[in-house]
Motif scaffolding. Structure first.
Motif, PDB file in Angstrom:
ATOM      1  N   GLY A  27      -2.033   1.945  13.096  1.00 63.00           N
ATOM      2  CA  GLY A  27      -2.595   3.279  13.232  1.00 63.00           C
ATOM      3  C   GLY A  27      -2.006   4.260  12.234  1.00 63.00           C
ATOM      4  N   PHE A  28      -2.468   5.495  12.346  1.00 63.17           N
ATOM      5  CA  PHE A  28      -2.070   6.544  11.413  1.00 63.17           C
ATOM      6  C   PHE A  28      -0.565   6.792  11.435  1.00 63.17           C
ATOM      7  CE2 PHE A  28      -1.195  11.135  10.944  1.00 63.17           C
ATOM      8  CZ  PHE A  28      -1.512  11.266   9.606  1.00 63.17           C
ATOM      9  N   GLU A  29       0.000   6.933  12.652  1.00 60.43           N
ATOM     10  CA  GLU A  29       1.427   7.215  12.740  1.00 60.43           C
ATOM     11  C   GLU A  29       2.265   6.061  12.201  1.00 60.43           C
ATOM     12  OE1 GLU A  29      -0.732   7.614  15.139  1.00 60.43           O
ATOM     13  OE2 GLU A  29      -0.729   9.788  15.510  1.00 60.43           O
ATOM     14  N   GLN A  32       2.258   6.145   8.370  1.00 60.65           N
ATOM     15  CA  GLN A  32       3.113   7.221   7.864  1.00 60.65           C
ATOM     16  C   GLN A  32       4.591   6.882   8.009  1.00 60.65           C
ATOM     17  OE1 GLN A  32       2.006  10.082   6.290  1.00 60.65           O
ATOM     18  NE2 GLN A  32       0.059   8.994   6.367  1.00 60.65           N
ATOM     19  N   LEU A  60      -5.047   3.141   1.752  1.00 57.89           N
ATOM     20  CA  LEU A  60      -6.038   4.196   1.954  1.00 57.89           C
ATOM     21  C   LEU A  60      -7.375   3.835   1.327  1.00 57.89           C
ATOM     22  CD1 LEU A  60      -4.041   7.523   1.420  1.00 57.89           C
ATOM     23  CD2 LEU A  60      -4.459   6.241   3.509  1.00 57.89           C
ATOM     24  N   ARG A  63      -9.235   1.265   3.436  1.00 59.76           N
ATOM     25  CA  ARG A  63      -9.860   1.859   4.607  1.00 59.76           C
ATOM     26  C   ARG A  63     -11.078   2.686   4.214  1.00 59.76           C
ATOM     27  NH1 ARG A  63      -5.231   3.564   8.993  1.00 59.76           N
ATOM     28  NH2 ARG A  63      -4.272   1.499   9.146  1.00 59.76           N
ATOM     29  N   ALA A  79      -8.482   7.914  11.928  1.00 60.43           N
ATOM     30  CA  ALA A  79      -7.139   7.819  11.361  1.00 60.43           C
ATOM     31  C   ALA A  79      -7.167   7.994   9.858  1.00 60.43           C
ATOM     32  CB  ALA A  79      -6.512   6.471  11.732  1.00 60.43           C
ATOM     33  N   SER A  80      -8.183   7.419   9.197  1.00 61.77           N
ATOM     34  CA  SER A  80      -8.285   7.557   7.748  1.00 61.77           C
ATOM     35  C   SER A  80      -8.501   9.002   7.348  1.00 61.77           C
ATOM     36  CB  SER A  80      -9.424   6.682   7.212  1.00 61.77           C
ATOM     37  OG  SER A  80      -9.538   6.819   5.812  1.00 61.77           O
ATOM     38  N   ARG A  82      -7.517  11.632   9.020  1.00 59.88           N
ATOM     39  CA  ARG A  82      -6.253  12.342   9.239  1.00 59.88           C
ATOM     40  C   ARG A  82      -5.273  12.051   8.109  1.00 59.88           C
ATOM     41  NH1 ARG A  82      -4.324  10.713  15.053  1.00 59.88           N
ATOM     42  NH2 ARG A  82      -2.585  12.085  14.454  1.00 59.88           N
ATOM     43  N   GLU A  83      -5.266  10.806   7.608  1.00 58.19           N
ATOM     44  CA  GLU A  83      -4.379  10.453   6.498  1.00 58.19           C
ATOM     45  C   GLU A  83      -4.739  11.249   5.248  1.00 58.19           C
ATOM     46  OE1 GLU A  83      -4.841   6.302   6.066  1.00 58.19           O
ATOM     47  OE2 GLU A  83      -3.618   5.787   7.790  1.00 58.19           O
ATOM     48  N   GLN A  84      -6.043  11.376   4.962  1.00 57.90           N
ATOM     49  CA  GLN A  84      -6.466  12.112   3.775  1.00 57.90           C
ATOM     50  C   GLN A  84      -6.130  13.594   3.890  1.00 57.90           C
ATOM     51  OE1 GLN A  84     -10.580  11.310   3.025  1.00 57.90           O
ATOM     52  NE2 GLN A  84     -10.278   9.121   2.820  1.00 57.90           N
TER      53      GLN A  84
END
Length: 229
Positions: A27-29, A32, A60, A63, A79-80, A82-84
């Motif tokens: 996942g996103f967390e 990171q 990235l 995804r 999640a992608s 949020r990453e961007q």
């Protein structure tokens, strides 16, 4: 999914997920935290930090490709995104940051004022800008008065200086160019008017005709550089 990002690894010997210590389903967390841990482990080694950034960018991009092809779940798509968003606001962690990370952080400066605002404000420039403009303008006037045959050069430099001065103070380039040419035309018009009024008396003056005609234009543009904002 890992096969879609093998080309993004630095040498092909290790895919980006293995380099970051994550799986394609992380996942996103988790992504990171894995990036932060890898950068911390890399220390001050620019090559190692660059490899971490490249691996992170590859994840990235993988995804993003899956989102575009419709092969990603709603949770992964969220999640992608949020990453961007996070990375668009982040600062580079080192001079060796990945190319994609730097591109995500790039933005063009926005000039002040609305798009349709063509009328400039009149305000005297202050500080170092005032000194630079005054000295440059004074040198231009001095060159025009001392050296004959430099009228065209001084007029060209004055027009460019006025344009750059307005852009520096936040005006849009097109509006700045328009006002620079307008003040040049006004100054030359004043020069022609002065020559017609002086007439034969100008023969006894130490200035040539082109110098007399260019002098008002140089002074008008100097005033514009000091006042137009």
């Amino acid at each position: 999914m890992a096969s879609g990002v093998d080309s993004g690894s630095d040498s092909g010997s290790q895919d980006p997920y293995s380099r970051l210590g994550i799986t394609p389903d992380s996942g996103f967390e988790a992504v990171q935290k894995a990036k932060a841990s890898a950068l911390e482990a890399a220390g001050e080694d620019p090559q190692a930090r660059a490899k971490v950034e490249v691996a992170y960018d590859a994840v990235l991009m993988a995804r993003l490709r899956e989102r575009q092809s419709g092969r990603v779940s709603i949770a992964a798509a969220s999640a992608s995104e949020r990453e961007q968003q996070v990375n668009s606001q982040a600062t580079p962690s080192s001079p060796g940051s990945g190319v994609l990370t730097r591109l995500r952080q790039f933005s063009l400066p926005t000039p002040s004022g609305s798009a349709g605002s063509w009328m400039p404000e009149l305000s005297m420039v202050e500080g170092q800008g005032l000194v630079v403009r005054t000295v440059a303008g004074g040198l231009g006037v001095l060159l025009l008065l001392v050296a004959s045959g430099t009228a065209e050069l001084v007029l060209s430099l004055s027009t460019i200086g006025l344009f750059l001065s307005q852009v520096r103070r936040g005006r849009r380039p097109l509006a700045s160019l328009g006002w620079s040419l307008l003040l040049l035309a006004v100054g030359l018009g004043l020069g022609v008017l002065i020559l017609s009024l002086v007439g034969a008396a100008s023969v006894g003056l130490p200035l040539a005709v082109d110098q007399l005609q260019a002098l008002p234009a140089v002074l008008v543009m100097l005033a514009g550089a000091l006042l137009l904002a």
